[in-house]
Write an enzyme that holds these catalytic residues in place. Structure first.
Site, PDB file in Angstrom:
ATOM      1  N   SER A   1       0.853  -1.188   0.000  1.00  0.00           N
ATOM      2  CA  SER A   1       0.000   0.000   0.000  1.00  0.00           C
ATOM      3  C   SER A   1       0.897   1.248   0.000  1.00  0.00           C
ATOM      4  O   SER A   1       1.711   1.419  -0.898  1.00  0.00           O
ATOM      5  CB  SER A   1      -0.959  -0.031   1.196  1.00  0.00           C
ATOM      6  OG  SER A   1      -1.960   0.947   1.087  1.00  0.00           O
TER       7      SER A   1
ATOM      8  N   ASP B   1      -8.553  -4.479  -6.740  1.00  0.00           N
ATOM      9  CA  ASP B   1      -8.249  -3.606  -5.591  1.00  0.00           C
ATOM     10  C   ASP B   1      -9.171  -2.385  -5.617  1.00  0.00           C
ATOM     11  O   ASP B   1      -9.152  -1.602  -6.564  1.00  0.00           O
ATOM     12  CB  ASP B   1      -6.781  -3.174  -5.661  1.00  0.00           C
ATOM     13  CG  ASP B   1      -6.273  -2.578  -4.352  1.00  0.00           C
ATOM     14  OD1 ASP B   1      -7.067  -1.912  -3.661  1.00  0.00           O
ATOM     15  OD2 ASP B   1      -5.094  -2.781  -4.025  1.00  0.00           O
TER      16      ASP B   1
ATOM     17  N   HIS C   1      -7.498  -5.201  -1.957  1.00  0.00           N
ATOM     18  CA  HIS C   1      -6.263  -4.592  -1.466  1.00  0.00           C
ATOM     19  C   HIS C   1      -5.438  -5.544  -0.601  1.00  0.00           C
ATOM     20  O   HIS C   1      -4.221  -5.452  -0.569  1.00  0.00           O
ATOM     21  CB  HIS C   1      -6.610  -3.328  -0.672  1.00  0.00           C
ATOM     22  CG  HIS C   1      -5.445  -2.433  -0.389  1.00  0.00           C
ATOM     23  ND1 HIS C   1      -4.632  -1.929  -1.380  1.00  0.00           N
ATOM     24  CD2 HIS C   1      -4.954  -1.946   0.782  1.00  0.00           C
ATOM     25  CE1 HIS C   1      -3.691  -1.166  -0.835  1.00  0.00           C
ATOM     26  NE2 HIS C   1      -3.866  -1.176   0.464  1.00  0.00           N
TER      27      HIS C   1
END
Length: 366
Positions: free
Chosen positions: A252, A327, A359
């Site tokens: 991330s 995602d 994600h």
């Protein structure tokens, strides 16, 4: 800080020491003239319970001194009890009911000690883990942790893997049980890697307003510079680290930071893994990005400087890009855009796309 503001115009006064941060207010109890809050004035990797009076007396620490680490509390309505959860890097999570303000465990409450987990951990090869601090040339102090392989010999050369997050949404350097992430890095240490992580400026450590606010408008720039300087400092400090084998990885925001590190400082890093990253900050959600960057219209130079896609020409090292095509947080278009940019510059890379994973890349068989 916690201030009392009189609605009739009397002089405001502060209930908490202004040289340290209040991490969270847990309870305001006018009936008992009490304020309960979390703070850690001496160690930004930890969290403790404090109590202050609403009349302005000096706060006192309630968490016992013999329980170093990370503490969380759910305080009862009348302020007489709390569900207490705590752990540290060396202590598996504990849950108990305590009586306040003495912090006395209630013996009749079925406390959770996680003995089975502790026993399983004790059966694994010993991996030494330490906290450290790095002082940058401008006197900024960064916190970090480091893990050593079970057969560590300081007279040998060892590869270094840096784990990074580095954005305002979270820390990686915390004296708390790290769950799957901690066990994953411990496994890598067992495979012969020295593993380390550092929190740069801009992460939500309780180190004051300037620490957190200094990255405003330039997410990714100062943070990756701090990470690079910290890695250089580690290599200078520890001669057993192989400067030719330095990897970096993150997920991330940590994936974005990994890319910024590889693209901006290829002379430091040898390889990287970037997972579910933001390549172009214009492609992330407004409630997060504009909170720290203002709008792209008002801060075009900041968005340009902070987005790794605009520095992709600097890639010199192997990089693995990992993304879930479904995602719904950091959208897959970030990967497609970066791949297109790397191709434009003739850069080699590896990539793995997980079909329709979100994600966390955890859905589906396998």
């Amino acid at each position: 800080q916690v201030w009392v503001i009189d609605r009739d115009g009397a002089e405001p006064y502060c209930l908490t020491p202004q040289e340290q941060d209040v991490i969270a207010v847990l309870k305001i109890d006018p009936a008992n003239n009490s304020l309960w809050f979390l703070a850690s004035p001496d160690n930004a990797t930890q969290r403790y319970l404090y109590k202050a009076s609403l009349s302005g007396d000096e706060p006192v620490r309630v968490t016992p001194e013999d329980q170093p680490g990370w503490h969380e509390y759910q305080i009862s309505h009348d302020g007489s009890y709390a569900i207490h959860r705590w752990s540290s890097k060396a202590q598996v999570p504990q849950v108990e009911l305590v009586e306040l303000p003495a912090h006395t465990p209630v013996e009749s409450f079925p406390a959770v000690r996680n003995e089975a987990l502790a026993e399983r951990l004790a059966s694994l090869p010993e991996v030494r883990e330490e906290f450290f601090q790095i002082t940058l040339p401008d006197a900024t102090e960064l916190d970090g942790w480091i893990m050593y392989p079970p057969d560590f010999d300081p007279d040998e050369k060892w590869p270094l893997l840096m784990h990074v997050y580095g954005e305002p949404a979270g820390q990686t350097v915390m004296d708390r049980w790290g769950s799957a992430s901690q066990l994953w890095h411990r496994f890598l240490a067992e495979q012969g890697y020295v593993v380390a992580s550092v929190d740069n400026r801009g992460t939500p450590a309780p180190k004051g307003r300037a620490w957190r606010k200094c990255v405003y408008g330039s997410i990714g720039v100062l943070a990756s510079a701090d990470q690079a300087q910290a890695t250089r400092a580690l290599l200078r400090r520890h001669k057993f680290l192989d400067a030719d084998r330095v990897g970096i990885w993150g997920w991330s925001g940590g994936g974005s930071m990994t890319l910024n590190a590889l693209f901006r400082y290829p002379q430091i890093y040898s390889a990287g893994i970037a997972v579910a990253f933001v390549a172009d900050q214009r492609y992330y959600d407004t409630i997060y990005q504009e909170r720290y960057m203002n709008t792209p219209q008002n801060n075009p130079d900041g968005y340009l400087a902070g987005s790794p896609i605009h520095h992709a020409a600097g890639l010199e090292d192997p990089v693995l890009l990992i993304y879930g095509t479904g995602d719904d947080n950091c959208h897959y278009q970030n990967n497609e855009a970066l791949v297109d940019e790397l191709i434009k510059h003739g850069k080699q890379f590896d990539q793995v796309a997980y079909p329709n994973r979100s994600h966390g890349i955890y859905e589906g068989a396998g």
